[in-house]
Structures are given as structure tokens and as C-alpha cells.
Design an enzyme around this catalytic site. Structure first.
Site, PDB file in Angstrom:
ATOM      1  N   GLY A  46       0.095 -30.029 -26.942  1.00  0.00           N
ATOM      2  CA  GLY A  46       0.813 -31.020 -27.776  1.00  0.00           C
ATOM      3  C   GLY A  46       1.927 -31.568 -26.758  1.00  0.00           C
ATOM      4  CD  GLN A  51       7.089 -32.696 -25.071  1.00  0.00           C
ATOM      5  OE1 GLN A  51       6.411 -32.910 -25.868  1.00  0.00           O
ATOM      6  NE2 GLN A  51       7.279 -31.741 -23.972  1.00  0.00           N
ATOM      7  CB  CYS A  92       8.025 -26.525 -24.240  1.00  0.00           C
ATOM      8  SG  CYS A  92       8.148 -28.474 -24.602  1.00  0.00           S
ATOM      9  CG  LEU A  93       3.394 -29.810 -21.520  1.00  0.00           C
ATOM     10  CD1 LEU A  93       2.408 -31.070 -21.711  1.00  0.00           C
ATOM     11  CD2 LEU A  93       2.665 -29.117 -20.284  1.00  0.00           C
ATOM     12  CG  HIS A 134       6.592 -26.970 -29.731  1.00  0.00           C
ATOM     13  ND1 HIS A 134       7.191 -25.733 -29.033  1.00  0.00           N
ATOM     14  CD2 HIS A 134       6.884 -27.890 -28.966  1.00  0.00           C
ATOM     15  CE1 HIS A 134       7.581 -26.194 -27.656  1.00  0.00           C
ATOM     16  NE2 HIS A 134       7.310 -27.598 -27.710  1.00  0.00           N
ATOM     17  CD  GLU A 135       4.578 -30.650 -29.274  1.00  0.00           C
ATOM     18  OE1 GLU A 135       5.208 -31.809 -28.665  1.00  0.00           O
ATOM     19  OE2 GLU A 135       4.042 -29.913 -28.576  1.00  0.00           O
ATOM     20  CG  HIS A 138       9.606 -31.825 -28.203  1.00  0.00           C
ATOM     21  ND1 HIS A 138      10.570 -31.608 -27.220  1.00  0.00           N
ATOM     22  CD2 HIS A 138       8.596 -31.044 -28.198  1.00  0.00           C
ATOM     23  CE1 HIS A 138      10.088 -30.608 -26.662  1.00  0.00           C
ATOM     24  NE2 HIS A 138       8.732 -30.174 -26.782  1.00  0.00           N
TER      25      HIS A 138
HETATM   26 NI    NI Z   1       7.412 -28.957 -26.194  1.00  0.00          NI
END
Ligand code: NI
Length: 169
Positions: A46, A51, A92-93, A134-135, A138
């Protein structure tokens, strides 16, 4: 298509609250394509526009084994969340190498536009439900480490800053 740079915690820009997408136009479609390419290149499931430093309410997700079930959520809103919750390890990236437990609703129903600007209602459970929550955090400027204790969060911050300094050498 292009790979986009991913902001890394504790970058302040990750705490920006995203604005709604005004129109699903050529610019947004290009951004969607670039975000999928960036997400797959990083082996993520995701990615939120936040991000990649675009502060508009747009998420791309693909939790499938074969990486062949792309899901686009534009201006997503959770319309129902199960009272049951569960703690799962998340990564998370934007916080590479860190995994820790976060409590999420087991199931959520989300209304959003798809990549063509059409309304969709997604009834999610399991990994997809976790990923959507989660997304969507963000988009509100929230990174998952903010659910952890201040002590853990500070340790992660120190570790990330050290890794970022070393990467710059
Ligand atoms: Ni993330």
C-alpha cells in the site's frame, strides 16, 4: 512512468493532512500509475500520496499474492467499522525495517472513488482492512509508529535518523 521518492519518518511532511482530490484527471491518473510502480518497486502492499509528498486523498493498494489486483481509493471514507479489533504487526515504506503491533478494526466498509472516478464500496477484512486503515492514517498525517509508546517511537526516530545520515555519506 516514474519512480517517486518516498518520504521517510521522521520527515515532518508526513504529518501533512491531505486535501480531497478535486478531479480524477490526467494528472491524477499519471500519479496513480507512478505510485503503483513505486510501491511494487519497494515490495509494498500500500502507498498513500502523502508518502510521495502529494497531499491529496489518494491511496493505491495491492495485497494480492500475484500483485495483480490493484485497488485505487480516491477520497476514501470509512462508513462502517466492526467493533471487533485485533493487534497485528505492521510495517511501512516510510519507516523501513520497523515492524510493530497496532490495533485495528477487523473489518471496515469504505466508500471511495476508483481510478476512473467511479464510486465504489469496498467491504474489507483481514490484510486489506488493515492496509486501508494504515493508508488512510497517512492521509491524516499519521504514521503507524505514533500508536507506539513514546519510548519506542523515540528509539525508532533515532534509528531512522542514524540510517538516513549513513545513507547520505
Ligand atoms: Ni505506511
Amino acid at each position: 512512468m516514474a519512480l517517486l521518492p518516498i518520504l521517510c519518518f521522521p520527515d515532518e511532511r508526513l504529518h501533512t493532512v491531505a486535501k480531497p482530490v478535486q478531479a480524477v484527471d490526467a494528472r491524477i491518473k499519471q500519479l496513480i500509475a507512478d505510485m503503483f510502480e513505486t510501491m511494487h518497486d519497494s515490495h509494498g502492499i500500500g502507498l498513500a500520496a502523502t508518502q510521495v509528498n502529494v497531499h491529496e486523498r489518494l491511496i493505491v493498494i495491492d495485497v494480492s499474492e500475484g500483485r495483480d489486483q490493484p485497488l485505487v481509493l480516491i477520497n476514501p471514507e470509512i462508513v462502517w467499522a466492526s467493533p471487533e479489533t485485533r493487534i497485528n504487526d505492521e510495517g511501512c515504506l516510510s519507516v523501513p525495517g520497523i515492524y510493530d503491533g497496532v490495533e485495528r478494526h477487523e473489518r471496515v466498509h469504505v466508500r471511495a472513488l476508483d481510478g476512473e472516478g467511479k464510486e465504489q464500496l469496498i467491504e474489507a477484512e483481514g490484510l486489506l482492512a488493515i492496509c486501508i486503515q494504515h493508508e488512510m492514517d497517512h492521509l491524516m498525517g499519521k504514521v503507524f509508529v505514533e500508536y507506539l509508546s513514546p519510548l519506542k517511537r523515540n528509539r525508532i526516530k533515532t534509528k531512522m535518523l542514524k540510517a538516513q545520515r549513513e545513507a547520505q555519506r
